[in-house]
Design a protein around this motif. Sequence first.
Motif, PDB file in Angstrom:
ATOM      1  N   PRO A 148      -9.862   4.775  -6.918  1.00 52.25           N
ATOM      2  CA  PRO A 148      -9.211   5.908  -7.585  1.00 52.25           C
ATOM      3  C   PRO A 148      -9.385   5.932  -9.100  1.00 52.25           C
ATOM      4  N   HIS A 149      -9.291   4.766  -9.752  1.00 52.38           N
ATOM      5  CA  HIS A 149      -9.399   4.761 -11.210  1.00 52.38           C
ATOM      6  C   HIS A 149     -10.790   5.154 -11.684  1.00 52.38           C
ATOM      7  N   ALA A 150     -11.812   4.918 -10.830  1.00 53.79           N
ATOM      8  CA  ALA A 150     -13.194   5.233 -11.206  1.00 53.79           C
ATOM      9  C   ALA A 150     -13.524   6.707 -11.031  1.00 53.79           C
ATOM     10  N   ALA A 151     -12.634   7.462 -10.386  1.00 54.98           N
ATOM     11  CA  ALA A 151     -12.888   8.892 -10.215  1.00 54.98           C
ATOM     12  C   ALA A 151     -13.009   9.593 -11.561  1.00 54.98           C
ATOM     13  N   ALA A 152     -12.281   9.089 -12.565  1.00 57.47           N
ATOM     14  CA  ALA A 152     -12.331   9.707 -13.884  1.00 57.47           C
ATOM     15  C   ALA A 152     -13.726   9.606 -14.484  1.00 57.47           C
ATOM     16  N   GLU A 153     -14.372   8.449 -14.329  1.00 58.07           N
ATOM     17  CA  GLU A 153     -15.716   8.282 -14.883  1.00 58.07           C
ATOM     18  C   GLU A 153     -16.703   9.242 -14.229  1.00 58.07           C
ATOM     19  N   VAL A 154     -16.646   9.343 -12.906  1.00 58.63           N
ATOM     20  CA  VAL A 154     -17.566  10.233 -12.197  1.00 58.63           C
ATOM     21  C   VAL A 154     -17.247  11.689 -12.527  1.00 58.63           C
ATOM     22  N   ALA A 182      -1.128   2.618  12.694  1.00 60.70           N
ATOM     23  CA  ALA A 182      -2.416   2.565  11.992  1.00 60.70           C
ATOM     24  C   ALA A 182      -2.757   3.917  11.408  1.00 60.70           C
ATOM     25  N   ARG A 183      -2.495   4.972  12.154  1.00 56.86           N
ATOM     26  CA  ARG A 183      -2.775   6.318  11.651  1.00 56.86           C
ATOM     27  C   ARG A 183      -1.870   6.662  10.474  1.00 56.86           C
ATOM     28  N   GLU A 184      -0.607   6.252  10.578  1.00 55.22           N
ATOM     29  CA  GLU A 184       0.309   6.539   9.472  1.00 55.22           C
ATOM     30  C   GLU A 184      -0.067   5.749   8.223  1.00 55.22           C
ATOM     31  N   ARG A 185      -0.440   4.485   8.393  1.00 54.57           N
ATOM     32  CA  ARG A 185      -0.852   3.692   7.228  1.00 54.57           C
ATOM     33  C   ARG A 185      -2.057   4.318   6.548  1.00 54.57           C
ATOM     34  N   ALA A 186      -3.018   4.767   7.348  1.00 54.16           N
ATOM     35  CA  ALA A 186      -4.214   5.385   6.761  1.00 54.16           C
ATOM     36  C   ALA A 186      -3.856   6.672   6.031  1.00 54.16           C
ATOM     37  N   ALA A 187      -2.944   7.451   6.602  1.00 47.61           N
ATOM     38  CA  ALA A 187      -2.529   8.692   5.944  1.00 47.61           C
ATOM     39  C   ALA A 187      -1.832   8.409   4.624  1.00 47.61           C
ATOM     40  N   ARG A 188      -0.992   7.371   4.585  1.00 48.32           N
ATOM     41  CA  ARG A 188      -0.327   7.035   3.329  1.00 48.32           C
ATOM     42  C   ARG A 188      -1.323   6.474   2.311  1.00 48.32           C
ATOM     43  N   ASP A 189      -2.313   5.696   2.778  1.00 47.68           N
ATOM     44  CA  ASP A 189      -3.373   5.242   1.876  1.00 47.68           C
ATOM     45  C   ASP A 189      -4.127   6.428   1.296  1.00 47.68           C
ATOM     46  N   GLU A 190      -4.419   7.377   2.152  1.00 38.97           N
ATOM     47  CA  GLU A 190      -5.111   8.596   1.732  1.00 38.97           C
ATOM     48  C   GLU A 190      -4.306   9.335   0.669  1.00 38.97           C
ATOM     49  N   GLU A 191      -3.032   9.489   0.922  1.00 39.42           N
ATOM     50  CA  GLU A 191      -2.153  10.196  -0.007  1.00 39.42           C
ATOM     51  C   GLU A 191      -2.098   9.488  -1.365  1.00 39.42           C
ATOM     52  N   ARG A 192      -1.959   8.166  -1.331  1.00 35.73           N
ATOM     53  CA  ARG A 192      -1.837   7.410  -2.579  1.00 35.73           C
ATOM     54  C   ARG A 192      -3.132   7.434  -3.384  1.00 35.73           C
ATOM     55  N   THR A 193      -4.247   7.136  -2.724  1.00 37.96           N
ATOM     56  CA  THR A 193      -5.501   7.038  -3.476  1.00 37.96           C
ATOM     57  C   THR A 193      -5.966   8.404  -3.980  1.00 37.96           C
ATOM     58  N   LEU A 194      -5.819   9.438  -3.170  1.00 39.53           N
ATOM     59  CA  LEU A 194      -6.209  10.762  -3.631  1.00 39.53           C
ATOM     60  C   LEU A 194      -5.301  11.241  -4.761  1.00 39.53           C
ATOM     61  N   GLY A 195      -4.014  10.942  -4.645  1.00 41.03           N
ATOM     62  CA  GLY A 195      -3.105  11.332  -5.711  1.00 41.03           C
ATOM     63  C   GLY A 195      -3.447  10.657  -7.026  1.00 41.03           C
ATOM     64  N   GLU A 196      -3.762   9.358  -6.971  1.00 41.59           N
ATOM     65  CA  GLU A 196      -4.131   8.633  -8.182  1.00 41.59           C
ATOM     66  C   GLU A 196      -5.430   9.178  -8.768  1.00 41.59           C
ATOM     67  N   ALA A 197      -6.402   9.447  -7.891  1.00 43.31           N
ATOM     68  CA  ALA A 197      -7.690   9.939  -8.368  1.00 43.31           C
ATOM     69  C   ALA A 197      -7.562  11.330  -8.965  1.00 43.31           C
TER      70      ALA A 197
END
Length: 364
Positions: A148-154, A182-197
């Motif tokens: 996520p933090h590298a999204a700014a550079e790209v 497992a599906r819920e964990r992936a969805a929360r990972d998705e939410e967190r990383t996309l939000g940060e990016a």
Amino acid sequence: MVTPLPDGLATPALVVDLDVLDRNIARLAEASRSQGFALRPHAKAHKCAQIADRQLRAGARGLSVATISEAEAFARLGVDDLFIAYPVWLDADKTQRLRRLADHAALSVGVESVEGAQRLANAVRGSARPVEVLVEVDSGSHRTGVQPHAAAEVGKAAADVGLHVAGVFTFPGHGYGHDAQARERAARDEERTLGEAAQALRDLGLDAHVVSGGSTPTVGQWQPGAVNELRPGVYVFNDATQLAIGTCGVEDLALVAAATVISVPAPDRFVLDVGSKAIGSDRSSWVTGHGYLPQFPQGAIAGLWEHHAVVRLPDGVRGPRLGSVVAVVPNHICTPVNLADELLVVRDREVIDRWQVSARGANT
């Protein structure tokens, strides 16, 4: 689900239950409206004009595709809003094709590197319509995408060379797990990383209005927040993997491969005229064998060749007669569709239409 199958089928063939297909499309379209996320289905699952039309008429904002050639196929069919959800690396041929495509459709393309953004900018400079880009983020599947933090550079690199950075996207492939957790964990990972990016892009003054995620296993775990667009694909048909991991029921299986019993060498074994060239060869830890057999749920396709599927049955289970037609639900539906020329459309055990797989083999 298409069982029993229509009489007189020439096998192997992919058979679609129209009522189940329409129900699957309508269910997710209604979820999109009621829950407040945009839907951009991934067309690589069906590659079919009639299904794309159903999705768009149900309210999808556009289609996602995996390749330039898939985008070309759907643009020829009149779809004018396309997202190539892939970090395309452009050579001379793809550059020319992408420029032509950008002249005829509203186009978004994935990027995940500074170099990829620069090549894309050179390719589309001067095209009739601006091409938007979405920065790909790795939310945990560890396939492609930046942290996520590298999204700014790209994103900055893309903006510096004149591209319109519209947002971020990811594929939460680690949502393919044995349970809803497992599906819920992936969805929360998705939410967190996309939000940060997305926030990293906004901190640079970039737009980032599209925050795109979603796969068929995780779409049902969506929560209001950062993610505002989902791109499931397999949900239109479902498959043996979705059944095994619990994202659908047997009643939600809209596509089967029809196969004829060509050999019965033993009471516990029979052979079908369907192989890897018809149903693909995908295996996974969630599925027993090479597909699900609705008429023989305790059986398993234990052996698969190009044109043979060997089914083994447990003791005491009576198998089919020689010449019978049996339904097989593929493990992963995208490959069989890409191998087929057409889909037989069925209602009430009658073939009512034949739909061409318009983007068949569109892999470049």
